[in-house]
Design a protein around this motif. Structure first.
Motif, PDB file in Angstrom:
ATOM      1  N   UNK A 104       0.824  -1.210   0.000  1.00 54.59           N
ATOM      2  CA  UNK A 104       0.000   0.000   0.000  1.00 54.59           C
ATOM      3  C   UNK A 104       0.862   1.265   0.000  1.00 54.59           C
ATOM      4  N   UNK A 105       0.239   2.364  -0.379  1.00 48.47           N
ATOM      5  CA  UNK A 105       0.898   3.671  -0.335  1.00 48.47           C
ATOM      6  C   UNK A 105       0.936   4.173   1.106  1.00 48.47           C
ATOM      7  N   UNK A 106       1.801   5.149   1.401  1.00 48.79           N
ATOM      8  CA  UNK A 106       1.808   5.730   2.752  1.00 48.79           C
ATOM      9  C   UNK A 106       0.445   6.265   3.166  1.00 48.79           C
ATOM     10  N   UNK A 182      -4.199 -11.614 -15.658  1.00 44.75           N
ATOM     11  CA  UNK A 182      -3.531 -10.330 -15.895  1.00 44.75           C
ATOM     12  C   UNK A 182      -4.459  -9.133 -15.752  1.00 44.75           C
ATOM     13  N   UNK A 183      -5.756  -9.335 -15.799  1.00 43.87           N
ATOM     14  CA  UNK A 183      -6.678  -8.199 -15.794  1.00 43.87           C
ATOM     15  C   UNK A 183      -7.384  -7.976 -14.477  1.00 43.87           C
ATOM     16  N   UNK A 184      -6.792  -8.422 -13.368  1.00 44.28           N
ATOM     17  CA  UNK A 184      -7.440  -8.355 -12.052  1.00 44.28           C
ATOM     18  C   UNK A 184      -6.757  -7.305 -11.188  1.00 44.28           C
ATOM     19  N   UNK A 185      -7.560  -6.533 -10.440  1.00 45.46           N
ATOM     20  CA  UNK A 185      -7.023  -5.515  -9.549  1.00 45.46           C
ATOM     21  C   UNK A 185      -7.570  -5.695  -8.140  1.00 45.46           C
ATOM     22  N   UNK A 226      -4.902  -0.894  -4.464  1.00 41.70           N
ATOM     23  CA  UNK A 226      -3.632  -1.293  -3.865  1.00 41.70           C
ATOM     24  C   UNK A 226      -2.731  -1.814  -4.980  1.00 41.70           C
ATOM     25  N   UNK A 227      -1.485  -1.321  -5.000  1.00 39.66           N
ATOM     26  CA  UNK A 227      -0.595  -1.687  -6.091  1.00 39.66           C
ATOM     27  C   UNK A 227      -1.008  -0.963  -7.364  1.00 39.66           C
ATOM     28  N   UNK A 228      -0.682  -1.546  -8.491  1.00 43.53           N
ATOM     29  CA  UNK A 228      -1.053  -0.950  -9.768  1.00 43.53           C
ATOM     30  C   UNK A 228      -2.222  -1.706 -10.380  1.00 43.53           C
ATOM     31  N   UNK A 235      -0.887  -9.768  -5.807  1.00 46.07           N
ATOM     32  CA  UNK A 235      -1.212  -9.503  -4.415  1.00 46.07           C
ATOM     33  C   UNK A 235      -1.996 -10.659  -3.808  1.00 46.07           C
ATOM     34  N   UNK A 236      -2.849 -11.270  -4.617  1.00 47.76           N
ATOM     35  CA  UNK A 236      -3.650 -12.397  -4.130  1.00 47.76           C
ATOM     36  C   UNK A 236      -2.768 -13.586  -3.791  1.00 47.76           C
ATOM     37  N   UNK A 237      -1.795 -13.888  -4.636  1.00 49.22           N
ATOM     38  CA  UNK A 237      -0.878 -14.994  -4.349  1.00 49.22           C
ATOM     39  C   UNK A 237      -0.091 -14.725  -3.076  1.00 49.22           C
ATOM     40  N   UNK A 238       0.334 -13.478  -2.889  1.00 48.53           N
ATOM     41  CA  UNK A 238       1.039 -13.107  -1.655  1.00 48.53           C
ATOM     42  C   UNK A 238       0.130 -13.341  -0.448  1.00 48.53           C
ATOM     43  N   UNK A 239      -1.114 -12.912  -0.558  1.00 47.56           N
ATOM     44  CA  UNK A 239      -2.072 -13.048   0.546  1.00 47.56           C
ATOM     45  C   UNK A 239      -2.338 -14.509   0.873  1.00 47.56           C
ATOM     46  N   UNK A 240      -2.579 -15.324  -0.144  1.00 46.50           N
ATOM     47  CA  UNK A 240      -2.940 -16.723   0.083  1.00 46.50           C
ATOM     48  C   UNK A 240      -1.755 -17.572   0.514  1.00 46.50           C
TER      49      UNK A 240
END
Length: 400
Positions: A104-106, A182-185, A226-228, A235-240
């Protein structure tokens, strides 16, 4: 792997027990099951932890957490379960919190982290959709850019505790790339935003913890991305992939074991206690052996996580399969061991009284057992089905 007892971990366990003895209020109801605590109790306990510097037990010191090792976090969870403390908001602490910390951004951190520490903002997860559960990347909920906002339309399902949540972390489709991942945010959305409708799903355990959530032209500020754009799958792979060592839910397995041990000397069948029936003792011994094996496996995965070993992913999947299947077997055995009393259901998992007309044995072991057995039917589905976990194991081991 070192099988010798860790004296430092033993002293940490004593520290946690001392902390709980001093800080767990006497008037706070003790949690007896694996369900999430009512909001008032959850928030009160979160604020007690935060006031004592333990407000983020799973995070690094860099992110304002305790900085505990994976093994210490497991000890904390075990001791809290044994003491019956209220639950924490796992969606905030173990899922979206780490994503905010790392991506996330500050400005986003300033907005969301303090309310998590103080229990002011509870979260839910907007991932699964009708037809997009195990194949999460096939999701259809869309977010179209309109100036400084995204306009979100679609539906999520199995949204646990959406009816109590203040915010939701949401996967949406923002692109039309050939590769669907590739098209998920990844969006953070205030649940009070106009256009969000939450409808309850009453599950087989008789409880309301699941929901279906609808988004009808919901306007979300672009600053909540969050992110780009298009980075949501990363981000989902990181979370899971976070916290593999917890996937077996060892505190729940140990609680089931304690309940069965208590029943052995108190519950009776055919005029004798269960402890006098060899078939009961044989099954109990088998489950105890499985529990010990899973305990060693948890320790092994914890060490792998601490060393950032790539094998932790496959081992975590193995652990989830073994742990969740044992949860189901042990909860079913509890119901069987209670005989007729095992059929008594508690639609409200926090109810202190049995349904009208129900008669319980002298001990309180029967309370909520049937309800939890039904709830545990979902453990091999949520967080990635057992079939998906086996595919992960096969792909990972083939790669190695």
């Amino acid at each position: 792997m070192n099988f010798q007892p860790d004296s430092n971990l033993d002293s940490f366990r004593q520290e946690v027990r001392l902390f709980l003895g001093r800080n767990l209020p006497a008037d706070m109801p003790r949690r007896k099951d694996g369900m999430r605590s009512p909001r008032a109790e959850l928030v009160r306990w979160q604020r007690i932890l935060n006031a004592n510097g333990w407000g983020a037990p799973y995070w690094t010191k860099e992110h304002g957490g305790t900085g505990w090792s994976v093994a210490q976090r497991l000890v904390f969870d075990e001791e809290c379960a044994a003491a019956g403390t209220p639950s924490l908001d796992a969606f905030a602490h173990k899922l979206v919190g780490p994503v905010i910390n790392y991506f996330a951004t500050p400005e986003q951190k300033a907005e969301h982290l303090a309310p998590i520490f103080n229990g002011d903002r509870l979260w839910c997860q907007g991932f699964s959709e009708p037809g997009s559960g195990s194949d999460l990347a096939s999701l259809r909920t869309r977010a179209e850019r309109d100036g400084d906002h995204y306009v979100v339309n679609g539906q999520k399902i199995w949204t646990s505790y959406a009816h109590q949540a203040d915010w939701i972390f949401l996967l949406v489709r923002t692109g039309n790339e050939t590769k669907k991942q590739a098209g998920i945010s990844f969006l953070l959305v205030d649940m009070k935003t106009p256009g969000i409708t939450v409808r309850p799903i009453i599950s087989i355990d008789g409880c309301h913890h699941l929901n279906e959530t609808f988004f009808d032209n919901v306007r979300v500020p672009v600053g909540n991305l969050v992110g780009t754009e298009g980075e949501g799958w990363k981000l989902t792979k990181f979370l899971l992939n976070n916290e593999h060592a917890t996937t077996a839910d060892l505190p729940t397995l140990r609680r089931f074991h304690r309940q069965l041990q208590a029943l052995a000397g108190t519950a009776r069948a055919c005029g004798v206690t269960l402890a006098e029936r060899h078939e009961f003792l044989l099954r109990l011994a088998r489950y105890e052996a499985e529990l010990k094996a899973i305990t060693v496996m948890v320790q092994r995965v914890a060490e792998m996580e601490q060393d950032h070993s790539p094998a932790a992913h496959a081992m975590g999947s193995m652990l989830k399969i073994r742990g969740t299947e044992l949860q189901q077997k042990m909860s079913e055995f509890l119901v069987e061991s209670l005989g007729d009393h095992g059929a008594v259901s508690y639609p409200d998992p926090h109810a202190q009284q049995a349904p009208t007309g129900a008669t319980l044995p002298p001990q309180e072991t029967a309370q909520g057992v049937a309800t939890e057995m039904f709830f545990r039917r979902a453990t091999t589905i949520y967080g990635g089905t057992s079939e998906i976990q086996r595919s992960i194991i096969a792909r990972t081991l083939f790669h190695f």
